[in-house]
Design an enzyme around this catalytic site. Structure first.
Site, short mmCIF file in Angstrom:
data_model
loop_
_atom_site.label_atom_id
_atom_site.label_comp_id
_atom_site.label_asym_id
_atom_site.label_seq_id
_atom_site.Cartn_x
_atom_site.Cartn_y
_atom_site.Cartn_z
N HIS A 166 0.82 -1.23 0.00
CA HIS A 166 0.00 0.00 0.00
C HIS A 166 0.84 1.27 0.00
O HIS A 166 0.30 2.36 0.04
CB HIS A 166 -0.94 0.00 1.21
CG HIS A 166 -2.02 -1.03 1.11
ND1 HIS A 166 -3.32 -0.73 0.77
CD2 HIS A 166 -1.99 -2.38 1.24
CE1 HIS A 166 -4.04 -1.83 0.72
NE2 HIS A 166 -3.25 -2.86 1.02
N ARG A 321 1.16 6.66 15.27
CA ARG A 321 2.52 6.24 15.63
C ARG A 321 3.21 7.23 16.58
O ARG A 321 4.36 7.62 16.38
CB ARG A 321 3.35 6.04 14.37
CG ARG A 321 2.65 5.10 13.41
CD ARG A 321 3.28 4.98 12.07
NE ARG A 321 2.32 4.40 11.13
CZ ARG A 321 2.40 4.44 9.80
NH1 ARG A 321 3.40 5.03 9.22
NH2 ARG A 321 1.47 3.89 9.06
N ASP A 382 3.20 9.55 -1.18
CA ASP A 382 2.03 8.82 -0.70
C ASP A 382 1.74 7.70 -1.69
O ASP A 382 1.65 7.95 -2.90
CB ASP A 382 0.83 9.77 -0.61
CG ASP A 382 -0.19 9.31 0.41
OD1 ASP A 382 -0.22 8.10 0.71
OD2 ASP A 382 -0.96 10.15 0.91
N ALA A 388 -8.35 11.85 -1.28
CA ALA A 388 -8.70 12.56 -2.51
C ALA A 388 -9.93 11.93 -3.16
O ALA A 388 -10.84 12.62 -3.64
CB ALA A 388 -7.52 12.51 -3.48
N GLU A 390 -12.19 10.06 -1.61
CA GLU A 390 -13.37 10.21 -0.73
C GLU A 390 -14.01 11.60 -0.92
O GLU A 390 -15.23 11.73 -0.90
CB GLU A 390 -12.95 10.00 0.73
CG GLU A 390 -12.53 8.55 1.01
CD GLU A 390 -11.85 8.32 2.37
OE1 GLU A 390 -11.46 7.19 2.64
OE2 GLU A 390 -11.71 9.29 3.14
N ASP A 689 17.67 -24.72 -23.39
CA ASP A 689 17.02 -23.74 -22.51
C ASP A 689 16.53 -22.49 -23.23
O ASP A 689 15.73 -21.75 -22.68
CB ASP A 689 17.99 -23.30 -21.41
CG ASP A 689 19.09 -22.43 -21.96
OD1 ASP A 689 19.84 -22.91 -22.82
OD2 ASP A 689 19.16 -21.26 -21.56
#
Ligand code: ADP
Ligand code: G6P
Length: 735
Positions: A166, A321, A382, A388, A390, A689
């Site tokens: 994320h 945090r 980010d 943004a 929402e 291969d």
């Protein structure tokens, strides 16, 4: 039906201590708010940490909490105070978080925290292994659990594992700083599918995989030893309908029903018709650019005094945090800046910045989205930024303007926003002016486009597409398995081998009998290989031939003491054991003076690459060159050569990290067929291969046993995953 389990550090619910025990409250942050909407649809469990320190809970409390969460299909992973300190605040939030967001100056390289991170990741994986059954799917989330995919896969290979990051995946130049970079990548590569918000993060990830592990990457498929792994981008969406309908319903409420916040906002607008609200919402995090945003707002006030008393910045910051030092310092800085702006531009009737340092109930959040004229979203970095989206979903009347940082993943989807550089205070101040003075028609037009798009790619669609892609990888992996030489398949091949009277065996050299080496001259055969070949050759029914792209001098030297046939340069030369070299075809080299200067130009521009000259071909080798640059150069070279080869009757062959130009009418397939002509062989086998071996696979007669080494698509009938597997296969033939 197979279930889908979610694994994330946090559960979608956190615990809040009340006088009579713990109460569940919804967790904040993009991951929890986004995934909460979808996880129940997939009929699995959500495995995560409850957010409290397990040392503080009595066994009864702990049981009660587990029970309460289980009712919501959540399974807890308890974390002690020490683990929270070292794994959560420590390695997750003082090492990975700042590094992946390019805040290298904040990164703490504590080996103690790394050890705790490994231990706790193992704990999460163990919990998953208890819950997930064979055939289930597990979707692991985010940077706190980078090691979990491999920890699951290595124990239960039949569980399909997805991973979604994320946050950004940084450029290789930043990722490589981490002393534990290899382990972290290995952990992620346990997944069958890796998802990122945008293509830039995906390509950074693939670049690190290529550079650190050297795996082949074809488009977005990673060929890792014996597995195919996929990486892709899936921009996360939101539960659009929920925001839209809540926004409509809160605005329809009668005055007494409205929330306190709603009433406050209405009062604000009523005092003057040209009053405006700018909204800023995030967790209080240094990646969000909050101090820079406040300074830009101050600049705006300075530049545009006509807006004094008319524009207010509502700033919501959710505590986050708080035990990590950088977050504490940030809190102090933000408090001071807000004080400074309000002190400078405020008066008894006007507060320029309304600052809330707390989480808000969903309804209040939507009221703010609905009633604010501008959303000011300026992160320094980010992964996505759901705020943004929402805001867009909550704009019932389609007005409103977004001022958005180019550093947020969401900017890729929001061309209609006013895009700014989050460090550039002047640019943000101008963008605010433009947003506040934008004509309504223009606002509606821009917002209309945004709404259409964000509505279409909701969080449900996002999750659905990820899960579909996970199924798709499973299908690709199965295709590989279909051709894989299992014990029983080996049994059948071996039975035919044992029953045959006269066998022709063609073996490619590099990547088949011996692993690749950075310097091709150093890929010499070792004792084990000589032993395997001598054993095959001892059986008088076998005619064994090494069929290679290499020049004849090298093979002649390496196999001087082995009674074996050699076919070199992809079929130009043949030397039967005990005989002389002969050409299998009539070719000439008139073309070399034309092509050589072209290759030389590429050598000059691609450090580490070089030219090999064979009797009838020229080869550009780039295994030692910088991987990404050389891929681009290889494509350029192919383009340039394509224009030339037609007139000269040449062929371009792309091997493993080589481009070879050779006279037309030669390939391993033609050579092998000439070799077996009139030989009355009743058993044909070819192993190779790369791409040049496909000629053998395609052109040998039906019934030949053709074996591709590697997992790429092939026209061979069978696949073996590696050089080791080839050697084991040859050793066991005839046993
Ligand atoms: P991040 O994942 O870094 O926290 P996002 O913008 O992607 O950033 O997600 C933040 C989520 O948290 C959004 O869904 C938003 O609605 C929610 N959120 C942010 N601030 C608050 C707040 N003050 N109160 C409640 N929810 C919030
Ligand atoms: C971001 C991260 C999530 C995290 C959230 C809240 O969205 O990507 O993984 O859960 O922030 O942070 P927290 O540390 O409170 O879980």
């Amino acid at each position: 039906m197979s279930k889908l389990h979610i694994v994330a550090n946090r559960l979608p619910y956190s615990l809040k201590k009340e006088a009579d025990g713990y109460e569940l409250v919804e967790s904040v942050g993009g991951l929890a708010t986004g995934m909460k909407s979808v996880y129940t649809e997939y009929g699995g469990k959500w495995i995560g940490w409850s957010g409290v320190n397990s040392d503080e809970l009595s066994p009864q409390e702990s049981d009660a909490i587990d029970q309460k969460l289980l009712e919501k299909s959540c399974v807890t992973v308890p974390l002690s105070e020490q683990e929270i300190l070292e794994y959560y605040e420590g390695f997750s939030n003082k090492t990975v978080w700042p590094l992946f967001h390019y805040f290298t100056q904040y990164v703490d390289y504590s080996p103690v925290n790394w050890e705790a991170y490994k231990r706790v990741n193992q704990r999460f994986a163990d919990r998953v292994l208890e819950v997930a059954e064979d055939g289930d799917r597990v979707w692991v989330h985010d940077y706190q659990l980078l090691l979990v995919p491999e920890m699951i896969k290595s124990k239960k290979p039949n569980v399909t594992v997805g991973f979604f990051l994320h946050i950004p995946f940084p450029s290789y130049e930043v990722f490589r700083i981490l002393p534990w970079r290899m382990e972290l990548l290995k952990g992620m590569l346990g997944a069958d599918l890796l998802g990122f918000h945008i293509y830039d993060y995906e390509r950074h990830f693939l670049s690190s995989v290529r550079r650190l592990y050297g795996y082949e990457i074809a488009f977005n498929e990673i060929h890792a030893d014996d597995r195919i792994i996929k990486a892709d981008s899936f921009p996360m969406g939101i539960d659009y309908a929920k925001f839209k309908s809540t926004s409509a319903s809160v605005m329809q409420k009668t005055i007494p029903e409205r929330s306190e916040l709603h009433k406050e906002l209405e009062k604000y607008f009523m005092t003057s018709p040209d009053r405006r609200l700018i909204l800023s919402i995030d967790r209080l995090d240094y990646t969000k650019g909050i101090p820079q945003r406040l300074k830009a707002f101050r600049k705006f006030m300075e530049k545009y005094p006509e807006f004094h008393g008319k524009v207010t910045l509502v700033m919501l910051a959710v505590p986050s945090r708080g035990q990590v030092e950088e977050y504490m310092m940030l809190k102090k800085e933000v408090d001071e800046l807000v004080g400074n702006i309000n002190g400078t531009y405020g008066n008894i009737n006007y507060t320029p910045v309304w600052y809330f340092y707390r989480a808000m109930p969903f309804e209040n959040l939507v009221e703010l989205y609905n009633m604010s004229d501008v959303a000011l979203i300026t992160p320094l970095r980010d992964g996505m930024n759901l705020v943004a989206k929402e805001y867009v979903a909550s704009r019932g009347n389609q007005t409103g303007v977004i001022v958005l940082s180019e550093m947020a993943g969401v900017a890729k989807e929001m061309g209609e926003a006013i895009i700014i550089n989050p460090i550039n205070e002047d640019e943000i101040a101008e963008a605010l002016y433009r947003a506040l003075t934008m004509p309504l028609d223009e606002q509606k037009q821009r917002m209309g486009y945004l709404q259409e798009r964000i509505q279409r790619y909701s969080v449900f669609k996002w999750a659905g597409e990820f899960v579909d892609a996970l199924e798709n990888v499973k299908r690709i992996q199965k295709e590989f398995l279909v051709k894989k030489i299992t014990n029983s398949v080996f049994g059948e091949i071996n039975k035919r081998y044992v029953n045959a009277a006269k066998r022709a065996i063609f073996l490619d050299y590099d990547g088949t009998l011996t692993a690749f080496h950075k310097n091709p001259q150093e890929a010499t055969p070792n004792d084990e290989l000589y032993e395997i070949l001598n054993k095959l050759l001892a059986d008088k029914k076998n005619t064994v031939t090494i069929i290679s792209g290499r020049d004849r001098y090298t093979l002649e030297k390496w196999f001087a003491d082995v009674p074996i046939n050699l076919i070199c340069e992809h079929g130009v030369w043949l030397r039967k054991h005990g005989g002389e070299w002969q050409t299998l075809t009539n070719v000439n080299n008139d073309w070399m003076p034309v092509i050589r200067p072209v290759l030389e130009r590429f050598v000059d521009r691609t450090p580490g690459s070089f030219i090999e000259e064979k009797n009838y071909s020229l080869v550009w080798h780039y295994r030692k060159a910088e991987p990404e640059q050389s891929l681009i150069r290889a494509n350029e070279l192919k383009d340039e050569l394509l224009d030339l080869v037609g007139n000269l009757n040449l062929e371009i062959m792309e091997g493993s990290k080589v481009i070879e130009v050779k006279s037309g009418g030669i390939n391993k397939g033609i050579a092998a067929n000439q070799f077996i002509h009139n030989g009355n062989f009743d058993y044909l086998m070819a192993m190779g291969d790369d791409w040049t071996d496909e000629y053998m696979f395609k052109e040998l007669p039906d019934g030949a046993i053709t074996i591709k080494v590697g997992i790429q698509r092939t026209s061979a009938n069978y696949k073996l995953e590696s050089v080791d597997a080839v050697r084991k296969f040859l050793r066991n033939l005839g046993e």
